[in-house]
Write a protein that holds these residues in place. Structure first.
Motif, PDB file in Angstrom:
ATOM      1  N   PRO A 153     -11.542   3.617   2.538  1.00 41.33           N
ATOM      2  CA  PRO A 153     -10.543   4.541   1.985  1.00 41.33           C
ATOM      3  C   PRO A 153      -9.198   3.850   1.778  1.00 41.33           C
ATOM      4  O   PRO A 153      -8.633   3.280   2.709  1.00 41.33           O
ATOM      5  N   LEU A 154      -8.713   3.890   0.547  1.00 45.01           N
ATOM      6  CA  LEU A 154      -7.401   3.324   0.225  1.00 45.01           C
ATOM      7  C   LEU A 154      -6.309   4.338   0.529  1.00 45.01           C
ATOM      8  O   LEU A 154      -5.270   4.003   1.091  1.00 45.01           O
ATOM      9  N   ARG A 155      -6.575   5.575   0.154  1.00 43.78           N
ATOM     10  CA  ARG A 155      -5.644   6.676   0.423  1.00 43.78           C
ATOM     11  C   ARG A 155      -6.415   7.984   0.299  1.00 43.78           C
ATOM     12  O   ARG A 155      -7.463   8.037  -0.340  1.00 43.78           O
ATOM     13  N   TYR A 156      -5.884   9.038   0.883  1.00 46.06           N
ATOM     14  CA  TYR A 156      -6.467  10.374   0.756  1.00 46.06           C
ATOM     15  C   TYR A 156      -5.629  11.245  -0.174  1.00 46.06           C
ATOM     16  O   TYR A 156      -6.143  12.162  -0.795  1.00 46.06           O
ATOM     17  N   GLY A 157      -4.353  10.970  -0.228  1.00 45.36           N
ATOM     18  CA  GLY A 157      -3.438  11.706  -1.093  1.00 45.36           C
ATOM     19  C   GLY A 157      -2.264  10.812  -1.415  1.00 45.36           C
ATOM     20  O   GLY A 157      -2.395   9.808  -2.111  1.00 45.36           O
ATOM     21  N   SER A 158      -1.110  11.143  -0.857  1.00 48.48           N
ATOM     22  CA  SER A 158       0.099  10.355  -1.072  1.00 48.48           C
ATOM     23  C   SER A 158       0.210   9.243  -0.034  1.00 48.48           C
ATOM     24  O   SER A 158       0.222   9.503   1.171  1.00 48.48           O
ATOM     25  N   GLU A 159       0.306   7.986  -0.501  1.00 48.17           N
ATOM     26  CA  GLU A 159       0.486   6.861   0.416  1.00 48.17           C
ATOM     27  C   GLU A 159       1.771   7.023   1.227  1.00 48.17           C
ATOM     28  O   GLU A 159       1.801   6.727   2.426  1.00 48.17           O
ATOM     29  N   ARG A 160       2.823   7.493   0.563  1.00 51.11           N
ATOM     30  CA  ARG A 160       4.104   7.676   1.249  1.00 51.11           C
ATOM     31  C   ARG A 160       3.979   8.726   2.352  1.00 51.11           C
ATOM     32  O   ARG A 160       4.491   8.539   3.469  1.00 51.11           O
ATOM     33  N   ASP A 161       3.291   9.826   2.061  1.00 54.23           N
ATOM     34  CA  ASP A 161       3.136  10.877   3.071  1.00 54.23           C
ATOM     35  C   ASP A 161       2.325  10.371   4.252  1.00 54.23           C
ATOM     36  O   ASP A 161       2.630  10.703   5.416  1.00 54.23           O
TER      37      ASP A 161
ATOM     38  N   ARG B  95      -1.589   1.539   5.775  1.00 56.66           N
ATOM     39  CA  ARG B  95      -1.708   0.579   6.884  1.00 56.66           C
ATOM     40  C   ARG B  95      -0.998  -0.721   6.535  1.00 56.66           C
ATOM     41  O   ARG B  95      -0.375  -1.357   7.384  1.00 56.66           O
ATOM     42  N   ASP B  96      -1.068  -1.112   5.252  1.00 54.61           N
ATOM     43  CA  ASP B  96      -0.415  -2.338   4.815  1.00 54.61           C
ATOM     44  C   ASP B  96       1.102  -2.189   4.823  1.00 54.61           C
ATOM     45  O   ASP B  96       1.815  -3.097   5.268  1.00 54.61           O
ATOM     46  N   THR B  97       1.637  -1.061   4.340  1.00 51.07           N
ATOM     47  CA  THR B  97       3.090  -0.903   4.350  1.00 51.07           C
ATOM     48  C   THR B  97       3.625  -0.732   5.763  1.00 51.07           C
ATOM     49  O   THR B  97       4.733  -1.183   6.075  1.00 51.07           O
ATOM     50  N   LEU B  98       2.840  -0.114   6.638  1.00 49.05           N
ATOM     51  CA  LEU B  98       3.250   0.028   8.037  1.00 49.05           C
ATOM     52  C   LEU B  98       3.339  -1.334   8.716  1.00 49.05           C
ATOM     53  O   LEU B  98       4.330  -1.639   9.398  1.00 49.05           O
ATOM     54  N   ARG B  99       2.318  -2.160   8.528  1.00 52.64           N
ATOM     55  CA  ARG B  99       2.340  -3.477   9.192  1.00 52.64           C
ATOM     56  C   ARG B  99       3.416  -4.367   8.576  1.00 52.64           C
ATOM     57  O   ARG B  99       4.014  -5.214   9.258  1.00 52.64           O
ATOM     58  N   LEU B 100       3.673  -4.199   7.267  1.00 56.33           N
ATOM     59  CA  LEU B 100       4.717  -4.991   6.616  1.00 56.33           C
ATOM     60  C   LEU B 100       6.081  -4.637   7.196  1.00 56.33           C
ATOM     61  O   LEU B 100       6.871  -5.528   7.539  1.00 56.33           O
TER      62      LEU B 100
ATOM     63  N   ALA C 244      15.359  -5.668  -1.067  1.00 55.46           N
ATOM     64  CA  ALA C 244      15.854  -5.645  -2.437  1.00 55.46           C
ATOM     65  C   ALA C 244      17.182  -4.911  -2.543  1.00 55.46           C
ATOM     66  O   ALA C 244      17.413  -3.908  -1.870  1.00 55.46           O
ATOM     67  N   GLU C 245      18.035  -5.427  -3.423  1.00 53.09           N
ATOM     68  CA  GLU C 245      19.247  -4.694  -3.779  1.00 53.09           C
ATOM     69  C   GLU C 245      18.956  -3.717  -4.911  1.00 53.09           C
ATOM     70  O   GLU C 245      19.647  -2.718  -5.068  1.00 53.09           O
ATOM     71  N   GLY C 246      17.921  -4.018  -5.695  1.00 51.35           N
ATOM     72  CA  GLY C 246      17.521  -3.140  -6.792  1.00 51.35           C
ATOM     73  C   GLY C 246      16.231  -2.421  -6.480  1.00 51.35           C
ATOM     74  O   GLY C 246      15.886  -2.195  -5.316  1.00 51.35           O
ATOM     75  N   ARG C 247      15.472  -2.082  -7.523  1.00 48.21           N
ATOM     76  CA  ARG C 247      14.260  -1.275  -7.353  1.00 48.21           C
ATOM     77  C   ARG C 247      12.986  -2.046  -7.655  1.00 48.21           C
ATOM     78  O   ARG C 247      11.884  -1.509  -7.464  1.00 48.21           O
ATOM     79  N   ARG C 248      13.084  -3.276  -8.136  1.00 47.51           N
ATOM     80  CA  ARG C 248      11.877  -3.990  -8.542  1.00 47.51           C
ATOM     81  C   ARG C 248      11.157  -4.548  -7.317  1.00 47.51           C
ATOM     82  O   ARG C 248      11.773  -5.113  -6.409  1.00 47.51           O
ATOM     83  N   VAL C 249       9.846  -4.394  -7.312  1.00 43.44           N
ATOM     84  CA  VAL C 249       9.029  -4.718  -6.134  1.00 43.44           C
ATOM     85  C   VAL C 249       8.476  -6.138  -6.239  1.00 43.44           C
ATOM     86  O   VAL C 249       7.823  -6.482  -7.232  1.00 43.44           O
TER      87      VAL C 249
ATOM     88  N   PRO D 170       7.078  -1.369  -1.729  1.00 39.72           N
ATOM     89  CA  PRO D 170       8.154  -0.423  -1.448  1.00 39.72           C
ATOM     90  C   PRO D 170       8.066   0.013   0.013  1.00 39.72           C
ATOM     91  O   PRO D 170       6.977   0.266   0.530  1.00 39.72           O
ATOM     92  N   SER D 171       9.204   0.108   0.684  1.00 40.22           N
ATOM     93  CA  SER D 171       9.233   0.558   2.082  1.00 40.22           C
ATOM     94  C   SER D 171       9.603   2.030   2.145  1.00 40.22           C
ATOM     95  O   SER D 171      10.750   2.388   1.860  1.00 40.22           O
ATOM     96  N   PRO D 172       8.678   2.892   2.533  1.00 48.24           N
ATOM     97  CA  PRO D 172       9.021   4.308   2.660  1.00 48.24           C
ATOM     98  C   PRO D 172      10.113   4.562   3.700  1.00 48.24           C
ATOM     99  O   PRO D 172      10.935   5.456   3.537  1.00 48.24           O
ATOM    100  N   THR D 173      10.146   3.772   4.759  1.00 45.39           N
ATOM    101  CA  THR D 173      11.121   3.980   5.821  1.00 45.39           C
ATOM    102  C   THR D 173      12.519   3.540   5.402  1.00 45.39           C
ATOM    103  O   THR D 173      13.505   4.241   5.648  1.00 45.39           O
TER     104      THR D 173
END
Length: 389
Positions: free
Chosen positions: A48-56, A249-254, A314-319, A341-344
């Motif tokens: 499973p990559l995601r169930y709904g929103s990765e950010r949520d 899981r990847d954004t959390l560990r990052l 980042a100072e801007g929005r590009r990932v 992108p870092s949700p936190t």
């Protein structure tokens, strides 16, 4: 918990893509699909990559709790009178010094010092250990341990088919799990494991994880996986627990600054190149695979510091993405290993290896080359996020 009942001899079974080219499935596959999960090929597994929103999902783990299927990980049991001696020879850490019930982060390296994999080793008993390898490297680790076992009174056993692995992570995870077990969770330290039962299911309950949050990883027989997942889901209903996929899981560990094999770690790097020389224990008795090469790597790192793993915000929005060049003054000074992108933080972040001269937090003039445009980034110390204890 009947650990021996959990272990079944599967030596030589390779859990990657099958001979027919089909992906492997965990014991929770049908349940994931019933929840509407988006599935993806990960190291030969349909996961499973995601169930709904990765950010949520990410934010749930940071603030409440998340439930993960990690059954693709590779469990290898090493038993016998010389199990510790074998692991001390095959791995760079001092495994013989791990007390029963505790776990240790370590690495297995080639003779030239290159990292084959990073591992967690649990000492289950006086002469019994469980090595947990990354899914993509499990067969390599198994083969290396089996080859290294010659001359040791120890058995290397492939137990990848003997376990399902479910993780519950986040600040609400202790309360959720406590409602389902009589195990002493309060006395269970970080990087420790104990046998117990969860809703009557025999389990190895480990206080480990890959998210930067408090949490637990539960090793159980595959036939108990669905029952356990459903019990945890029900227990977590009032606590905000949600199912989580590999993407968050990847954004959390990052955010937590944790390395990922194939990104921050590889056979082209030694632990000293990766800034993780502390895991190499030269003081332990006897020889170990890669000892001389690693001594040379340690000396090189002291005399001529290698590139340093740093955080970039980042100072801007590009990932930024893995492989993008890090630049300063028109020169390439490093390379991004992971970016998202870092949700936190609410901004794009990355980990990158950069020249030591540009590694200090706040170093001016650093950017990332994103499709020909040099986007400004701030150099920061890792991790990006550290939970309040």
């Amino acid at each position: 918990m009947g650990r021996n009942d959990l272990a079944r001899h599967r030596l030589g079974r390779q859990r990657t893509v099958s001979s027919t080219g089909e992906l492997r499935h965990t014991a929770l596959d049908a349940l994931h699909r019933s929840l509407g999960a988006t599935m993806t090929d990960f190291a030969g597994w349909d996961m499973p990559l995601r169930y709904g929103s990765e950010r949520d999902e990410h934010n749930a783990v940071r603030t409440k709790a998340g439930l993960f299927d990690l059954s693709h990980m590779g469990e290898i049991t090493v038993t016998g009178p010389q199990a510790a001696a074998l692991l001390d020879y095959a791995l760079v850490g001092n495994i013989g010094g791990v007390k029963p019930g505790r776990a240790r982060y370590t690495m297995i390296c080639r003779a030239d010092g290159g990292i084959l994999d990073d591992l967690i080793v649990y000492r289950l008993g006086e002469t019994e250990y469980m090595v947990v390898a990354n899914a993509s490297n499990a067969q390599v680790v198994l083969d290396a341990l089996a080859e290294g076992s010659a001359g040791f009174d120890a058995e290397v056993r492939d137990d990848r088919d003997a376990y399902a692995l479910i993780a519950v992570q986040g600040p609400e995870s202790p309360g959720i799990l406590r409602s389902l077990t009589d195990a002493d969770l309060d006395g269970l330290k970080y990087y420790a494991g104990l046998p117990g039962t969860v809703v009557g299911v025999p389990a190895l309950i480990a206080r480990t994880g890959y998210t930067g949050e408090d949490g637990f990883e539960l090793f159980v027989k595959p036939e108990h996986a669905v029952e356990l997942w459903q019990a945890l889901t029900k227990a977590g209903e009032g606590a905000g627990l949600v199912p989580c996929g590999l993407s968050c899981r990847d954004t959390l560990r990052l955010e937590a600054g944790m390395p990922l094999y194939g990104h921050e770690l590889s056979t082209s790097l030694t632990p000293f190149d990766a800034g993780l020389g502390r895991v190499v224990k030269f003081e332990k008795e006897g020889d170990f695979v890669g000892r001389e090469a690693l001594r040379e790597a340690a000396a090189r790192a002291e005399q001529n510091p290698p590139r340093v793993l740093v955080g970039l915000v980042a100072e801007g929005r590009r990932v930024p993405r893995a492989g993008y060049a890090v630049v300063a003054g028109g020169e390439v000074i490093g390379e991004v290993t992971s970016g998202a992108p870092s949700p936190t933080l609410g901004k794009p972040i990355a980990m990158a290896y950069v020249d030591a001269a540009h590694a200090a937090p706040g170093t001016p003039g650093v950017g990332v080359d994103i499709r020909g445009s040099h986007e400004p980034y701030e150099v920061v110390a890792l991790p990006f996020y550290k939970r309040q204890k």
